[in-house]
Motif scaffolding. Structure first.
Motif, PDB file in Angstrom:
ATOM      1  N   ASN A   1      56.462  79.071 -62.106  1.00  0.00           N
ATOM      2  CA  ASN A   1      55.736  79.585 -63.479  1.00  0.00           C
ATOM      3  C   ASN A   1      55.477  78.344 -64.417  1.00  0.00           C
ATOM      4  OD1 ASN A   1      55.236  81.892 -65.532  1.00  0.00           O
ATOM      5  ND2 ASN A   1      57.859  81.317 -66.306  1.00  0.00           N
ATOM      6  N   LEU A   2      54.348  78.082 -64.077  1.00  0.00           N
ATOM      7  CA  LEU A   2      54.283  76.195 -63.510  1.00  0.00           C
ATOM      8  C   LEU A   2      53.664  75.785 -64.770  1.00  0.00           C
ATOM      9  CD1 LEU A   2      53.365  73.261 -62.803  1.00  0.00           C
ATOM     10  CD2 LEU A   2      51.589  73.770 -61.991  1.00  0.00           C
ATOM     11  N   TYR A   3      54.123  74.954 -65.942  1.00  0.00           N
ATOM     12  CA  TYR A   3      53.423  74.591 -67.276  1.00  0.00           C
ATOM     13  C   TYR A   3      52.978  72.553 -66.835  1.00  0.00           C
ATOM     14  CZ  TYR A   3      52.861  73.670 -71.723  1.00  0.00           C
ATOM     15  OH  TYR A   3      51.863  72.935 -73.259  1.00  0.00           O
ATOM     16  N   VAL A   4      51.713  72.443 -66.759  1.00  0.00           N
ATOM     17  CA  VAL A   4      51.640  71.083 -66.393  1.00  0.00           C
ATOM     18  C   VAL A   4      51.683  70.493 -67.995  1.00  0.00           C
ATOM     19  CG1 VAL A   4      49.835  69.544 -66.278  1.00  0.00           C
ATOM     20  CG2 VAL A   4      50.159  71.699 -63.929  1.00  0.00           C
ATOM     21  N   LEU A   5      52.465  69.403 -68.449  1.00  0.00           N
ATOM     22  CA  LEU A   5      53.109  68.926 -69.161  1.00  0.00           C
ATOM     23  C   LEU A   5      51.759  67.657 -69.221  1.00  0.00           C
ATOM     24  CD1 LEU A   5      53.441  69.026 -72.761  1.00  0.00           C
ATOM     25  CD2 LEU A   5      55.687  67.753 -72.153  1.00  0.00           C
ATOM     26  N   SER A   6      50.525  67.512 -69.776  1.00  0.00           N
ATOM     27  CA  SER A   6      49.932  65.985 -69.602  1.00  0.00           C
ATOM     28  C   SER A   6      50.157  64.993 -71.098  1.00  0.00           C
ATOM     29  CB  SER A   6      48.262  65.944 -69.422  1.00  0.00           C
ATOM     30  OG  SER A   6      47.683  65.658 -69.698  1.00  0.00           O
ATOM     31  N   LEU A   7      50.645  64.072 -70.390  1.00  0.00           N
ATOM     32  CA  LEU A   7      50.641  62.949 -71.947  1.00  0.00           C
ATOM     33  C   LEU A   7      49.596  62.318 -72.115  1.00  0.00           C
ATOM     34  CD1 LEU A   7      54.446  61.819 -70.764  1.00  0.00           C
ATOM     35  CD2 LEU A   7      53.997  63.548 -71.688  1.00  0.00           C
ATOM     36  N   LEU A   8      49.241  62.105 -73.380  1.00  0.00           N
ATOM     37  CA  LEU A   8      48.665  61.179 -74.012  1.00  0.00           C
ATOM     38  C   LEU A   8      48.696  60.291 -74.574  1.00  0.00           C
ATOM     39  CD1 LEU A   8      46.405  64.116 -75.070  1.00  0.00           C
ATOM     40  CD2 LEU A   8      46.095  63.374 -73.349  1.00  0.00           C
ATOM     41  N   ARG A   9      47.965  59.228 -74.539  1.00  0.00           N
ATOM     42  CA  ARG A   9      46.207  59.305 -73.444  1.00  0.00           C
ATOM     43  C   ARG A   9      46.159  58.592 -72.419  1.00  0.00           C
ATOM     44  NH1 ARG A   9      43.036  55.866 -78.448  1.00  0.00           N
ATOM     45  NH2 ARG A   9      44.419  56.692 -80.361  1.00  0.00           N
ATOM     46  N   GLY A  10      47.371  58.128 -71.967  1.00  0.00           N
ATOM     47  CA  GLY A  10      47.291  57.615 -70.296  1.00  0.00           C
ATOM     48  C   GLY A  10      47.018  58.710 -69.243  1.00  0.00           C
ATOM     49  N   SER A  11      46.982  59.540 -69.302  1.00  0.00           N
ATOM     50  CA  SER A  11      47.153  60.361 -68.156  1.00  0.00           C
ATOM     51  C   SER A  11      45.986  61.604 -67.793  1.00  0.00           C
ATOM     52  CB  SER A  11      48.451  62.054 -68.052  1.00  0.00           C
ATOM     53  OG  SER A  11      48.613  62.308 -68.867  1.00  0.00           O
ATOM     54  N   PHE A  12      44.882  61.261 -69.237  1.00  0.00           N
ATOM     55  CA  PHE A  12      44.306  61.790 -69.336  1.00  0.00           C
ATOM     56  C   PHE A  12      43.612  62.141 -68.322  1.00  0.00           C
ATOM     57  CE2 PHE A  12      39.606  60.454 -71.087  1.00  0.00           C
ATOM     58  CZ  PHE A  12      40.278  59.617 -70.729  1.00  0.00           C
ATOM     59  N   ILE A  13      42.949  61.128 -67.742  1.00  0.00           N
ATOM     60  CA  ILE A  13      41.984  60.918 -66.013  1.00  0.00           C
ATOM     61  C   ILE A  13      42.947  61.824 -65.212  1.00  0.00           C
ATOM     62  CG2 ILE A  13      40.563  59.696 -64.974  1.00  0.00           C
ATOM     63  CD1 ILE A  13      39.588  58.177 -67.288  1.00  0.00           C
ATOM     64  N   PHE A  14      43.694  61.668 -65.115  1.00  0.00           N
ATOM     65  CA  PHE A  14      44.922  61.734 -63.819  1.00  0.00           C
ATOM     66  C   PHE A  14      45.482  63.342 -63.910  1.00  0.00           C
ATOM     67  CE2 PHE A  14      49.350  62.124 -62.065  1.00  0.00           C
ATOM     68  CZ  PHE A  14      48.591  61.946 -60.697  1.00  0.00           C
ATOM     69  N   ALA A  15      45.593  63.675 -64.572  1.00  0.00           N
ATOM     70  CA  ALA A  15      45.554  65.104 -64.836  1.00  0.00           C
ATOM     71  C   ALA A  15      44.487  65.889 -65.153  1.00  0.00           C
ATOM     72  CB  ALA A  15      46.793  65.438 -66.973  1.00  0.00           C
ATOM     73  N   ALA A  16      43.683  65.835 -65.196  1.00  0.00           N
ATOM     74  CA  ALA A  16      42.638  66.485 -65.100  1.00  0.00           C
ATOM     75  C   ALA A  16      41.690  66.529 -63.854  1.00  0.00           C
ATOM     76  CB  ALA A  16      41.266  65.186 -65.571  1.00  0.00           C
ATOM     77  N   ASP A  17      41.866  65.561 -63.001  1.00  0.00           N
ATOM     78  CA  ASP A  17      41.987  65.261 -61.050  1.00  0.00           C
ATOM     79  C   ASP A  17      42.886  65.867 -60.452  1.00  0.00           C
ATOM     80  OD1 ASP A  17      39.784  63.860 -61.246  1.00  0.00           O
ATOM     81  OD2 ASP A  17      40.141  62.169 -61.290  1.00  0.00           O
ATOM     82  N   LEU A  18      44.023  65.897 -61.734  1.00  0.00           N
ATOM     83  CA  LEU A  18      45.507  66.352 -60.378  1.00  0.00           C
ATOM     84  C   LEU A  18      45.183  67.921 -60.679  1.00  0.00           C
ATOM     85  CD1 LEU A  18      48.417  65.771 -59.103  1.00  0.00           C
ATOM     86  CD2 LEU A  18      49.250  65.908 -61.086  1.00  0.00           C
ATOM     87  N   VAL A  19      45.321  68.443 -61.820  1.00  0.00           N
ATOM     88  CA  VAL A  19      45.418  69.786 -61.918  1.00  0.00           C
ATOM     89  C   VAL A  19      44.127  71.141 -61.204  1.00  0.00           C
ATOM     90  CG1 VAL A  19      46.502  69.984 -63.748  1.00  0.00           C
ATOM     91  CG2 VAL A  19      44.071  69.808 -64.191  1.00  0.00           C
ATOM     92  N   ARG A  20      42.915  70.145 -60.832  1.00  0.00           N
ATOM     93  CA  ARG A  20      42.172  70.688 -59.952  1.00  0.00           C
ATOM     94  C   ARG A  20      42.036  70.362 -58.432  1.00  0.00           C
ATOM     95  NH1 ARG A  20      36.490  68.074 -61.888  1.00  0.00           N
ATOM     96  NH2 ARG A  20      38.232  66.162 -62.879  1.00  0.00           N
TER      97      ARG A  20
END
Ligand code: IMP
Ligand code: MG
Length: 175
Positions: A34-53
């Motif tokens: 039951n995956l929930y990705v919690l991205s910490l702002l602001r630093g991870s916004f680009i990494f998280a966007a690429d990672l989740v894809r």
């Protein structure tokens, strides 16, 4: 910003290739969970966007903002929640995503914070890890690259208000 004599540590191509690898591992590890990705702002916004894809399994995605008092280059050890987890994460397998683990104080705080809300499991994923800087004992579960004790910017990482939009990671001290 115009100076292009930058010491690039990780190019767009290197980052993209590594995220594909990590994404495959996370996809396997979270199949049927039951995956929930919690991205910490602001630093991870680009990494998280690429990672989740690059994560090919069902995932909810939410954002949380923390801040530490004092200068932006280094944490003071006092973390506060600026914007909290936007969903009920009880029963979810939470993957906290951040740009970098430095002292570890931010990630340690967020892991403990997430645990208070009844997550089934809590793991961490970072673009960068600076193990030599650790002040609290925490190891990211997934990490793209380990680096020495150098201040880096780009790909979401900032100095002051700038450099987050640069598509690669470079050594700010040698810019
Ligand atoms: P920690 O709590 O000391 O682990 O620090 C985490 C935060 O410090 C990160 O989310 C970044 O915002 C910031 N940080 C630490 N090292 C760097 C760096 O080299 N460049 C940019 N930001 C950094
Ligand atoms: Mg920052």
């Amino acid at each position: 910003m115009e100076d292009k004599n930058r010491n690039i540590l990780f190019s767009e191509e290197q980052i993209s290739a590594r995220i594909k690898e990590i994404g495959k591992v996370i996809t396997e590890d979270y199949k049927g969970k039951n995956l929930y990705v919690l991205s910490l702002l602001r630093g991870s916004f680009i990494f998280a966007a690429d990672l989740v894809r690059n994560i090919d399994t069902n995932a909810k995605i939410g954002f949380m903002t923390t801040s530490s008092y004092g200068h932006s280059e280094e944490t003071t050890g006092v973390v506060r929640v600026v914007n909290d987890i936007p969903d009920n994460i009880e029963g979810y397998d939470v993957l906290i995503v951040d740009d970098i683990v430095d002292s570890g104080i931010t990630m340690d705080f967020v892991v403990n914070h997430v645990k208070k809300f009844g997550a089934s499991s809590v793991k961490t994923c970072v673009l960068l890890d600076k193990p030599s800087r650790r002040k609290v004992s925490i190891e990211p579960n997934y990490c793209c690259f380990q680096i020495e004790d150098v201040f880096v910017v780009g790909y979401g990482l900032n100095y002051g208000d700038y450099y987050r939009n640069i598509p690669y990671v470079f050594n700010w001290e040698e810019k």
